[in-house]
Structures are given as structure tokens and as C-alpha cells.
Design a protein around this motif. Structure first.
Motif, PDB file in Angstrom:
ATOM      1  N   PHE A  28     136.236 110.783  18.138  1.00  0.00           N
ATOM      2  CA  PHE A  28     135.796 111.268  16.835  1.00  0.00           C
ATOM      3  C   PHE A  28     135.402 112.733  16.937  1.00  0.00           C
ATOM      4  CE2 PHE A  28     134.812 106.717  16.987  1.00  0.00           C
ATOM      5  CZ  PHE A  28     135.495 106.287  15.866  1.00  0.00           C
ATOM      6  N   ALA A  29     135.621 113.488  15.873  1.00  0.00           N
ATOM      7  CA  ALA A  29     135.222 114.907  15.893  1.00  0.00           C
ATOM      8  C   ALA A  29     133.718 114.980  16.145  1.00  0.00           C
ATOM      9  CB  ALA A  29     135.565 115.549  14.562  1.00  0.00           C
ATOM     10  N   PRO A  30     133.293 115.812  17.116  1.00  0.00           N
ATOM     11  CA  PRO A  30     131.857 115.900  17.427  1.00  0.00           C
ATOM     12  C   PRO A  30     131.068 116.524  16.274  1.00  0.00           C
ATOM     13  CG  PRO A  30     133.093 117.559  18.643  1.00  0.00           C
ATOM     14  CD  PRO A  30     134.105 116.703  17.944  1.00  0.00           C
ATOM     15  N   GLU A  31     129.790 116.166  16.197  1.00  0.00           N
ATOM     16  CA  GLU A  31     128.946 116.717  15.139  1.00  0.00           C
ATOM     17  C   GLU A  31     128.150 117.926  15.621  1.00  0.00           C
ATOM     18  OE1 GLU A  31     126.746 113.532  13.232  1.00  0.00           O
ATOM     19  OE2 GLU A  31     128.565 112.285  13.212  1.00  0.00           O
ATOM     20  N   ILE A  32     128.035 118.067  16.947  1.00  0.00           N
ATOM     21  CA  ILE A  32     127.310 119.225  17.502  1.00  0.00           C
ATOM     22  C   ILE A  32     128.188 119.855  18.574  1.00  0.00           C
ATOM     23  CG2 ILE A  32     125.160 120.023  18.587  1.00  0.00           C
ATOM     24  CD1 ILE A  32     123.895 117.328  17.849  1.00  0.00           C
ATOM     25  N   LEU A  33     128.310 121.182  18.531  1.00  0.00           N
ATOM     26  CA  LEU A  33     129.063 121.913  19.566  1.00  0.00           C
ATOM     27  C   LEU A  33     128.113 122.888  20.250  1.00  0.00           C
ATOM     28  CD1 LEU A  33     132.285 122.746  17.493  1.00  0.00           C
ATOM     29  CD2 LEU A  33     132.148 121.128  19.372  1.00  0.00           C
TER      30      LEU A  33
ATOM     31  N   THR B 170     130.933 112.997  26.650  1.00  0.00           N
ATOM     32  CA  THR B 170     130.981 114.103  25.697  1.00  0.00           C
ATOM     33  C   THR B 170     132.427 114.550  25.608  1.00  0.00           C
ATOM     34  OG1 THR B 170     130.441 115.511  27.556  1.00  0.00           O
ATOM     35  CG2 THR B 170     128.652 115.062  26.006  1.00  0.00           C
ATOM     36  N   GLN B 171     132.701 115.481  24.708  1.00  0.00           N
ATOM     37  CA  GLN B 171     134.044 116.041  24.632  1.00  0.00           C
ATOM     38  C   GLN B 171     134.013 117.470  25.122  1.00  0.00           C
ATOM     39  OE1 GLN B 171     136.176 115.132  21.034  1.00  0.00           O
ATOM     40  NE2 GLN B 171     134.793 113.445  20.660  1.00  0.00           N
ATOM     41  N   LEU B 172     135.096 117.861  25.756  1.00  0.00           N
ATOM     42  CA  LEU B 172     135.146 119.183  26.378  1.00  0.00           C
ATOM     43  C   LEU B 172     136.258 120.002  25.744  1.00  0.00           C
ATOM     44  CD1 LEU B 172     134.098 120.985  28.690  1.00  0.00           C
ATOM     45  CD2 LEU B 172     135.815 119.946  30.167  1.00  0.00           C
ATOM     46  N   PHE B 173     135.922 121.206  25.324  1.00  0.00           N
ATOM     47  CA  PHE B 173     136.918 122.112  24.742  1.00  0.00           C
ATOM     48  C   PHE B 173     136.941 123.409  25.539  1.00  0.00           C
ATOM     49  CE2 PHE B 173     135.170 119.586  21.137  1.00  0.00           C
ATOM     50  CZ  PHE B 173     136.309 118.817  20.902  1.00  0.00           C
TER      51      PHE B 173
ATOM     52  N   GLY C  48     131.224 119.077  23.021  1.00  0.00           N
ATOM     53  CA  GLY C  48     130.965 118.463  21.720  1.00  0.00           C
ATOM     54  C   GLY C  48     130.343 117.090  21.891  1.00  0.00           C
ATOM     55  N   ALA C  49     129.414 116.746  21.006  1.00  0.00           N
ATOM     56  CA  ALA C  49     128.764 115.439  21.081  1.00  0.00           C
ATOM     57  C   ALA C  49     128.405 114.974  19.681  1.00  0.00           C
ATOM     58  CB  ALA C  49     127.504 115.520  21.946  1.00  0.00           C
ATOM     59  N   VAL C  50     128.154 113.675  19.558  1.00  0.00           N
ATOM     60  CA  VAL C  50     127.760 113.113  18.254  1.00  0.00           C
ATOM     61  C   VAL C  50     126.290 113.426  17.986  1.00  0.00           C
ATOM     62  CG1 VAL C  50     127.467 110.958  16.949  1.00  0.00           C
ATOM     63  CG2 VAL C  50     129.499 111.303  18.341  1.00  0.00           C
TER      64      VAL C  50
END
Length: 532
Positions: A396-401, A428-431, A442-444
Motif C-alpha cells: 500500500f502507498a505509505p502515509e509517511i515518508l 517498511t518500504q524503501l525508495f 515509507g511507512a503506514v
């Protein structure tokens, strides 16, 4: 002696427990393991100091905060059935991990606090179950404390969740007046004993509600009140229909107190009787749609979770594989569909409460842990032929970057490896932005960053700091190669790639996304991406 995959799959009950934080989910997990004979004492829930932790919460931050952050799985054999209990994070910051765990469950137990009813996070998790058509069993917990009127709780389930509640038991009072519950099907009264929290103390045996023995537990007024309420609820509620439950229209309702081990045995019996065994799963075989049935001879499954460093003494990395068909046996070779790599699964693990054991064999519905060094990722499909692909699990698209940098610049390379490992687990997600050296994570929710910092410090010996990122939103790009490349070339400073090297647009606001989406109608700006 092995039996057939069809017979073994029919004995499996794989279920998840969902709840708002503090509704008593971890305590219920413990007590289900206790009722199922998987552990001898309910963790150390009631112990003091450092020991005050439960067997299903293993991460340091979980013990300190008393919350479950990472979903774990526990297997136990009870009454001729094999139960696989998937414990999910209760904290809303980990909804993505919970979503992925629910893809591996065939049913869910929704735990409600009797005083609070349906809370916001319960609602969110329920929506996830609805998306996946997962049948839900309701357990109304903490009846030994002051509670809402049980009729009001049933109304709330009906109105907020659009589910028909079908109570199988009815409570006699709550809090200090809680005396037990009546089984509406057998008309037997199960008395509640106040004394002590030790499960060994036990509760008195059930007695016939119509007989004289019940007078030992209820005075005439309480008995009359329970009789009237049980008649009212029987008339007002739809009778429990197992088929309506399996289709997701009805929820059987149980009452109890997990901490006092009251109502837990009845819940476990209900799961055994009504929760579904593993069912057919949709998949694609060589690109063609198909169904995988639990009794199929080919061993198949999908990875719904990857957990690194569960054992601090070994740098282990375990992929949780939910089996969907066949008879798996240790040493078997399985192929990963998207990479074509073949794995010899020589040390598969089954999780029996706090212990791990080597799994000699496993069947559809079971969850096995496969130790590997980065070969398996969340969303991977495994099978003997390597041709099957199950629908991927969503990101899911993270809400906090936030930007992340390591305090010691000499460890920058080490940080890259650690961040990639955590992103592959789905923590977490990594960009990686096209311009600039910093990684963007990025995280929820905020708690994910705290867990990440905690794990980077403890497992990788990296002191990191998070800083505000110039970006507020992330979207995956879809469309023809030419359209996407055209967009990337004109927005280079806002472009990044994710862990799978997919293009990601980083925007300063949601308004900006709307603005570019209008100007580039042939490019999709997606909030979710399928993994695997």
C-alpha cells in the motif's frame, strides 16, 4: 504413517486473531494455546518485571510496549484437529503486515472489549476480512469487568459491520456481577469462578439450567433475568446458520474473559466445529487461470511473510509459506515461480507455541518456516513445477515518508543492505531517489519507524536518524513503457525506484498527484502494487 492430502487438509483450521490494541488479543492467543494443550502455563502474562511477556511477543519493543508488532504463527493439535493460529499485529501502524497475514487465514476471530465494543482499528481489520470473504467468529472479552449491555453490543455488530450476530452463549451479568453464561443450544449453564487468575483453579462444571443445581450459582432474581434475556435474544436473533457464516453474512458470538480462561474452551470448540478447512485457491498456471484444490498432488504455496533475526544468536531469515495443496515432506525441492530458482527445503520449521520443530511433513492449511538467505520474498509463489502463480500480496502507498541516514558515514553500504532486508520483509518500504544519496523510507505509521530504528540498532548495530522528507506521497507508475518513460524524463527530481526497481513518483502533496494525473491521463498513479 502418512494419510492422504485430502484427509489431512480437512483436519486443518487456519485462523487469525484480529482486534483493536488492548482488547486482549495476546492474552486470548495464550489461553487458546493453553486450552489446546500447546503450552503448560499462559506465557508469563501475570509475572512481574522482565518476565512480563507473552510467548507470542518476541521482539524487544513488543515486550516494552505490550503490543504485538510482528505476526507470528503457532500450531497445535487438539481434539483430532490441527490448528494454525496466526497472531496479527494489533497496532494500526502495521495494517499492511496484518493484511498479508489474513491472506493466509481461512477464518478470523474478532476480539471485542465488552466495555468498548467495536473500535476504529477493529473496523479497519474487519474491512480487510470482508475484502477477502473471510468468515468471522466474534469473541466478546473482559466480561469480568463492567461491560456494555450485550444487546447493545449485538446491535453494534449488526449496524457497523453489516453482519448478523448469532450468539451461541448468553452472559449472566458483567463485572462484579458476572456469574457465567448459558449455552443457548444445550441450555447448560457454565458457572464463572471469581477466585484467582490461575487457570489451574478452573471453573465449576456446567450444570443444567432447568435443574436445581444452578441455584448454587445464581440467586432467583439472576436466574429469572438470565431466563428472560436468553428468551429475548433467541427470538430477536437469527439462529446460527453455518452456511451464512462461511459466506461471510453471519458471525457466531462467544463471551468470556481470556485472562481468567473463561469461555476460551468453548471458543476453541466452536472453531473446530464451524471454521472452514482450507479451500480451493485461484491461481494462474503458465498464464492460464486455474484453481488449486487442497487435495491436489502437487505441493504448492505462497510466502505471506518474511521475518529476519527471530533468533538473535543466528542471523536467520525465515519465509512463512502457507501451503495450498499436496503433501510436503522435508528435503523436497520447490521452485520459485517468478525467478525460476529451485530450493531444497531441508530444514522446514513448524512453530509449536514457543518451540520450533523440524517439519517432516505438512499439508494444505499448514504454515511452515523456510530458512533462506534472501532468496524468498513476500508474495513469492512456490510449487514443484514452478509454473503456478498465486495472486500477489499488495503493497500500500505509505502515509509517511522520511529520509534515513546513518550516523557513521563509513557504514553507508551496510545501511543499504539492512534497509533492503527490512523492505523485503515488508517492515517498511524503501525508495531510492534518482537524485540525492539519501534513502527515503515509507511507512503506514510512526511506530514502524521506531521498530525500524530499534531493529537497525539491535540486529545490524547501526545508529540511524530519520529526517523530514521533501515528499509527502508515493505512487507507483503504470502505463505503456513510452508513456512512463516520457513522464520520468520530465519529472526526474521527483522520481525514485522501489525494492523491485519499479518506478515511483514522489509528490509533495496529494494536490500535486491530482495535478499531474490530469496532465498525464495515460499514466496510472497507483496506491497499491502487487508483490510477487
Amino acid at each position: 504413517m502418512s494419510t492422504s492430502p485430502v484427509v489431512e487438509a480437512a483436519r486443518r483450521r487456519t485462523f487469525a486473531i484480529i482486534s483493536h490494541p488492548d482488547a486482549g488479543k495476546t492474552t486470548l492467543t495464550e489461553n487458546l494455546l493453553l486450552a489446546g494443550g500447546a503450552i503448560r502455563a499462559a506465557g508469563a502474562v501475570r509475572a512481574r518485571g522482565e518476565n512480563r511477556r507473552t510467548r507470542s511477543d518476541w521482539m524487544k519493543i513488543e515486550r516494552e510496549r505490550g503490543i504485538s508488532v510482528s505476526a507470528s504463527v503457532m500450531t497445535f493439535d487438539h481434539d483430532g484437529l490441527m490448528f494454525n493460529l496466526l497472531d496479527t499485529p494489533g497496532h494500526e501502524d502495521f495494517s499492511e503486515d496484518t493484511y498479508r497475514t489474513l491472506t493466509a487465514a481461512d477464518a478470523a476471530v474478532m476480539v471485542l472489549d465488552a466495555a468498548k465494543g467495536i473500535e476504529p482499528q477493529t473496523l479497519k481489520l474487519f474491512e480487510v476480512c470482508r475484502l477477502r470473504d473471510i468468515p468471522i467468529v466474534t469473541f466478546i472479552n473482559k466480561m469480568d469487568r463492567e461491560a456494555q449491555d450485550p444487546f447493545a453490543l449485538l446491535d453494534e455488530i449488526g449496524s457497523k459491520l453489516a453482519l448478523d450476530p448469532a450468539p451461541l452463549f448468553w452472559p449472566a451479568g458483567s463485572g462484579g456481577r458476572f456469574k457465567g453464561m448459558l449455552d443457548l443450544r444445550t441450555q447448560k449453564f457454565q458457572p464463572y469462578a471469581k477466585r484467582g487468575a490461575e487457570p489451574d483453579d478452573g471453573h465449576p462444571a456446567a450444570v443444567a439450567f432447568g435443574g436445581n443445581a444452578v441455584d448454587r450459582f445464581l440467586d432467583p432474581d439472576e436466574r429469572a433475568e438470565l431466563e428472560e434475556a436468553s428468551m429475548l435474544v433467541t427470538e430477536a436473533s437469527k439462529p446460527f446458520d453455518p452456511q451464512a457464516f462461511l459466506e461471510g453474512h453471519m458471525t457466531p458470538v462467544f463471551f468470556g474473559s481470556a485472562l481468567r480462561h473463561f469461555g476460551v474452551d468453548e471458543l476453541l470448540a466452536g472453531l473446530g466445529a464451524y471454521a472452514p478447512p482450507p479451500k480451493a485457491v485461484t491461481a494462474a498456471k503458465s498464464g492460464e487461470p486455474t484453481h488449486v484444490v487442497p487435495g491436489d498432488p502437487e505441493v504448492t504455496g505462497f510466502v505471506f511473510k518474511v521475518q529476519a533475526n527471530m533468533d538473535p544468536n543466528h542471523r536467520d531469515r525465515i519465509a512463512f509459506l502457507r501451503l495450498t495443496s499436496g503433501r510436503f515432506s522435508r528435503g523436497m525441492k520447490l521452485k520459485v515461480q517468478n525467478t525460476g530458482r529451485q530450493l531444497s527445503v531441508n530444514a522446514p520449521i513448524m512453530f509449536f507455541a514457543s518451540d520450533r520443530e523440524l517439519a517432516e511433513e505438512a499439508f494444505a492449511g499448514d504454515v511452515i518456516g523456510i530458512p533462506n538467505h534472501g532468496v524468498l520474498r513476500v508474495g513469492d509463489s512456490l510449487s514443484e513445477t514452478g509454473l503456478l502463480r498465486f495472486a500477489g500480496l499488495p503493497n500500500f502507498a505509505p502515509e509517511i515518508l522520511q529520509r534515513v541516514r546513518v550516523k557513521d558515514p563509513l557504514k553507508a553500504k551496510h545501511l543499504k543492505k539492512a534497509l533492503e532486508g527490512l523492505a523485503e520483509e515488508g517492515v517498511t518500504q524503501l525508495f531510492r531517489p534518482q537524485f540525492g544519496a539519501d534513502f527515503i523510507v515509507g511507512a503506514v505509521g510512526q511506530l514502524q519507524f521506531e521498530v525500524m530504528a530499534d531493529r537497525l540498532a539491535n540486529e545490524y548495530q547501526l545508529e540511524v536518524q530519520f529526517e523530514a522528507s521533501p515528499f509527502a506521497e508515493a505512487r507507483w507508475l503504470t502505463g505503456t513503457k513510452a508513456e512512463v518513460e516520457g513522464f520520468e524524463n520530465t519529472h526526474k527530481t521527483a522520481m525514485a525506484t522501489d525494492i523491485d526497481d519499479q518506478p515511483v513518483f514522489l509528490a509533495k502533496s496529494s494536490w500535486e498527484i491530482g495535478y499531474v494525473a490530469e496532465r498525464y491521463p495515460k499514466v496510472g498513479f497507483e496506491r497499491t502494487k502487487e508483490r510477487g
